[in-house]
Write an enzyme that holds these catalytic residues in place. Structure first.
Site, mmCIF file in Angstrom:
data_model
loop_
_atom_site.group_PDB
_atom_site.id
_atom_site.type_symbol
_atom_site.label_atom_id
_atom_site.label_comp_id
_atom_site.label_asym_id
_atom_site.label_seq_id
_atom_site.Cartn_x
_atom_site.Cartn_y
_atom_site.Cartn_z
ATOM 1 N N ARG A 78 0.840 -1.206 0.000
ATOM 2 C CA ARG A 78 0.000 0.000 0.000
ATOM 3 C C ARG A 78 0.869 1.248 0.000
ATOM 4 O O ARG A 78 0.604 2.212 -0.743
ATOM 5 C CB ARG A 78 -0.900 0.007 1.235
ATOM 6 C CG ARG A 78 -1.940 -1.078 1.215
ATOM 7 C CD ARG A 78 -2.780 -1.053 2.486
ATOM 8 N NE ARG A 78 -3.677 -2.191 2.473
ATOM 9 C CZ ARG A 78 -3.773 -3.102 3.442
ATOM 10 N NH1 ARG A 78 -3.054 -2.993 4.553
ATOM 11 N NH2 ARG A 78 -4.591 -4.112 3.325
ATOM 12 N N ASP B 230 -16.383 -2.682 -3.807
ATOM 13 C CA ASP B 230 -16.400 -3.940 -3.057
ATOM 14 C C ASP B 230 -17.837 -4.425 -2.997
ATOM 15 O O ASP B 230 -18.779 -3.643 -3.110
ATOM 16 C CB ASP B 230 -15.851 -3.738 -1.639
ATOM 17 C CG ASP B 230 -15.344 -5.027 -1.008
ATOM 18 O OD1 ASP B 230 -14.110 -5.239 -0.963
ATOM 19 O OD2 ASP B 230 -16.179 -5.842 -0.554
ATOM 20 N N SER B 231 -18.000 -5.744 -2.813
ATOM 21 C CA SER B 231 -19.362 -6.282 -2.708
ATOM 22 C C SER B 231 -19.898 -6.168 -1.281
ATOM 23 O O SER B 231 -21.087 -6.379 -1.058
ATOM 24 C CB SER B 231 -19.383 -7.752 -3.158
ATOM 25 O OG SER B 231 -18.440 -8.493 -2.421
ATOM 26 N N ASP C 289 -7.337 -6.480 -6.071
ATOM 27 C CA ASP C 289 -6.876 -7.346 -4.981
ATOM 28 C C ASP C 289 -7.986 -8.330 -4.609
ATOM 29 O O ASP C 289 -8.572 -8.245 -3.535
ATOM 30 C CB ASP C 289 -6.502 -6.457 -3.775
ATOM 31 C CG ASP C 289 -5.918 -7.258 -2.624
ATOM 32 O OD1 ASP C 289 -5.520 -8.416 -2.845
ATOM 33 O OD2 ASP C 289 -5.868 -6.711 -1.500
ATOM 34 N N CYS D 217 -3.855 -13.786 -3.961
ATOM 35 C CA CYS D 217 -3.538 -14.440 -2.691
ATOM 36 C C CYS D 217 -3.817 -15.935 -2.784
ATOM 37 O O CYS D 217 -3.899 -16.622 -1.775
ATOM 38 C CB CYS D 217 -4.319 -13.805 -1.541
ATOM 39 S SG CYS D 217 -6.100 -13.870 -1.754
HETATM 40 N N1 SAH Z 1 -7.625 -4.659 -0.921
HETATM 41 C C1 SAH Z 1 -8.148 -4.961 0.399
HETATM 42 C C2 SAH Z 1 -8.316 -6.432 0.660
HETATM 43 C C3 SAH Z 1 -9.212 -7.154 -0.318
HETATM 44 S S1 SAH Z 1 -9.829 -8.675 0.240
HETATM 45 C C4 SAH Z 1 -7.265 -4.313 1.442
HETATM 46 O O1 SAH Z 1 -6.265 -3.693 1.094
HETATM 47 O O2 SAH Z 1 -7.580 -4.408 2.626
HETATM 48 C C5 SAH Z 1 -11.016 -9.063 -0.973
HETATM 49 C C6 SAH Z 1 -12.273 -8.217 -0.965
HETATM 50 O O3 SAH Z 1 -13.058 -8.611 -2.077
HETATM 51 C C7 SAH Z 1 -13.183 -8.375 0.245
HETATM 52 O O4 SAH Z 1 -13.378 -7.118 0.821
HETATM 53 C C8 SAH Z 1 -14.511 -8.887 -0.329
HETATM 54 O O5 SAH Z 1 -15.633 -8.304 0.294
HETATM 55 C C9 SAH Z 1 -14.426 -8.447 -1.764
HETATM 56 N N2 SAH Z 1 -15.178 -9.232 -2.771
HETATM 57 C C10 SAH Z 1 -15.357 -10.554 -2.824
HETATM 58 N N3 SAH Z 1 -16.032 -10.890 -3.938
HETATM 59 C C11 SAH Z 1 -16.265 -9.735 -4.615
HETATM 60 C C12 SAH Z 1 -16.906 -9.420 -5.856
HETATM 61 N N4 SAH Z 1 -17.418 -10.373 -6.628
HETATM 62 N N5 SAH Z 1 -16.961 -8.128 -6.249
HETATM 63 C C13 SAH Z 1 -16.426 -7.153 -5.473
HETATM 64 N N6 SAH Z 1 -15.814 -7.402 -4.300
HETATM 65 C C14 SAH Z 1 -15.741 -8.661 -3.876
#
Ligand code: SAH
Length: 417
Positions: free
Chosen positions: A237, A275-276, A321, A361
């Protein structure tokens, strides 16, 4: 006190990874067992010639039959080298926790601007299946294997007995999710020690104040993902933020705004979090407000749908991510296809010369698979792409070099021409 431990004898050809420091014995690697043990017991692991590789915690329910705890003759309790009782295990756990805290001190954690970090990274700190994340004064503990879960009191006591800035005042246990089924134990999210575990505090919402690289946060460990935060991306980040001055940034799969907040802090002109999870986006907005950062917008949507609808070349920086796409080997091809499509869409959204930060990940997707996938996405998008940085998780998530499974995070920063 001498208790005789059961002995797990490995098949020919299966001992080398363990001699090199790989921390797992798969059930298929075992030739035979001398003696008996209960799930979660300490056992000895030897090579086919009977040489002691070390001791570990066994769980016959799991494909990972033994998770190594000590190497060769390392005693659990140096004062009583023969002792392998629960009391000796308690001493070993306390010692490992002190070692983990000492390593974080060498890394420079906690620091004035960073009080949220990983204190114990399971196998990487020779405490298999144990994760401890520190959020200011509170330790969030997660067990992903039976062995140390059975010794949880020793873990909680050992944490509260630490000295100096890593000493927590409260301990929270975060439920193990799918792991508890695989491993065969019950776990729930609850405060277990300290003021947060007092009767008057129980049942109340918990928001843990802490800082990450200068950004002030309030982490919700009871309703969050992981232990409340994705600490493994901290350095990435900060790295990305350096490239965000004046930029229009899109942070896809933003969770509580990890990348977005650091980008704004380092001068991004505006950031959209996608985000979802409504709860995660609510956190992101609260965090921006808490830090007096302007220019954050949130969109609750599916990532693919959102990217598909974007105006081409409308952003200077895009972060993607996503959660794990590949959970098992059979999912690998589909996962790589998904990543490729996602990265193509992200490239489409970038202005010429824009930057793409792309992550995976999925432990099953190797670093080379991931780079090849990105090259394929560039081909699909019709863009020329160059690699600026290739990194992994931060140093508070250490792993043995012979344990590539532990280095699950891939982070690439690319320029998209
Ligand atoms: N970038 C973040 C971590 C991401 S973790 C950080 O720096 O903290 C993955 C994220 O994807 C989660 O918040 C989850 O809610 C979201 N997610 C899962 N499926 C998704 C989708 N289909 N569309 C959008 N977001 C989604």
């Amino acid at each position: 006190v001498r208790t005789k431990l059961a002995k797990i004898i490995l098949k020919r050809g299966k001992a080398n990874p363990l001699w090199h420091g790989h921390p797992w014995v798969y059930s298929g690697a075992v030739d035979r067992t001398d003696g008996t043990y209960e799930p979660g017991d300490l056992v000895e692991v030897t090579d086919p010639e009977g040489r002691l590789i070390g001791r570990g915690l066994a769980n016959p329910r799991s494909q990972i039959l033994v998770r190594m705890l000590t190497r060769k003759e390392e005693p659990l309790d140096p004062d009583q080298p023969e002792d392998t009782s629960g009391a000796a295990l308690t001493k070993l756990i306390a010692r490992r926790l002190r070692e983990a805290a000492a390593l974080r001190a060498r890394i420079g954690l906690p620091a004035e601007d960073t009080t949220a970090f990983r204190l114990v990274n399971a196998e990487g700190d020779a405490l298999p299946g144990l994760i401890v994340d520190l959020y200011g004064q509170v330790a969030a503990v997660q067990f992903t294997a039976l062995g140390l879960k059975r010794a949880e009191q020793a873990v909680f006591d050992g944490l509260l007995a630490l000295q100096g800035p890593t000493r927590p005042t409260s301990v929270i246990e975060v439920g193990a999710g799918g792991f508890s089924q695989i491993e065969g134990f019950a776990s729930a999210t609850r405060a277990v020690r300290g003021p947060l575990a007092e009767p008057e505090a129980l049942g109340k919402p918990i928001l843990l104040p802490c800082r990450e690289a200068g950004v002030s946060l309030e982490v919700d460990p009871l309703h969050g993902q992981k232990t409340g935060m994705f600490l493994d991306q901290r350095d990435n980040r900060v790295l990305l933020g350096r490239y965000c001055k004046g930029a229009r940034v899109l942070d896809v799969y933003s969770y509580a705004g990890g990348f977005a907040l650091q980008a704004l802090r380092q001068g991004a002109s505006q950031v959209t979090c996608v985000d979802s999870s409504a709860r995660a986006l609510e956190r992101a907005r609260a965090h921006a407000e808490r830090n007096g950062l302007r220019g954050l917008e949130t969109v609750q949507a599916d990532a693919f749908r959102h990217l598909e609808a974007l105006t081409p070349m409308s952003h200077d920086v895009v972060v993607i991510d996503p959660p794990k796409f590949a959970r098992a080997h059979k999912d690998l091809a589909a996962a790589l296809k998904g990543y490729r499509r996602l990265n193509t869409l992200a490239m489409n959204a970038l202005a010429p010369g824009g930057l793409l930060a792309t992550c995976s990940c999925s432990q099953l997707v190797g670093p080379e698979d991931f780079e090849r996938m990105v090259a394929g996405a560039a081909q699909d998008a019709g863009r020329r792409v160059t690699l600026l940085h290739s990194t992994s998780q931060g140093p508070d998530h250490p792993v043995p070099p012979a344990f590539p499974e532990g280095r699950y995070l891939k982070f690439l920063l690319l320029c998209v021409h």
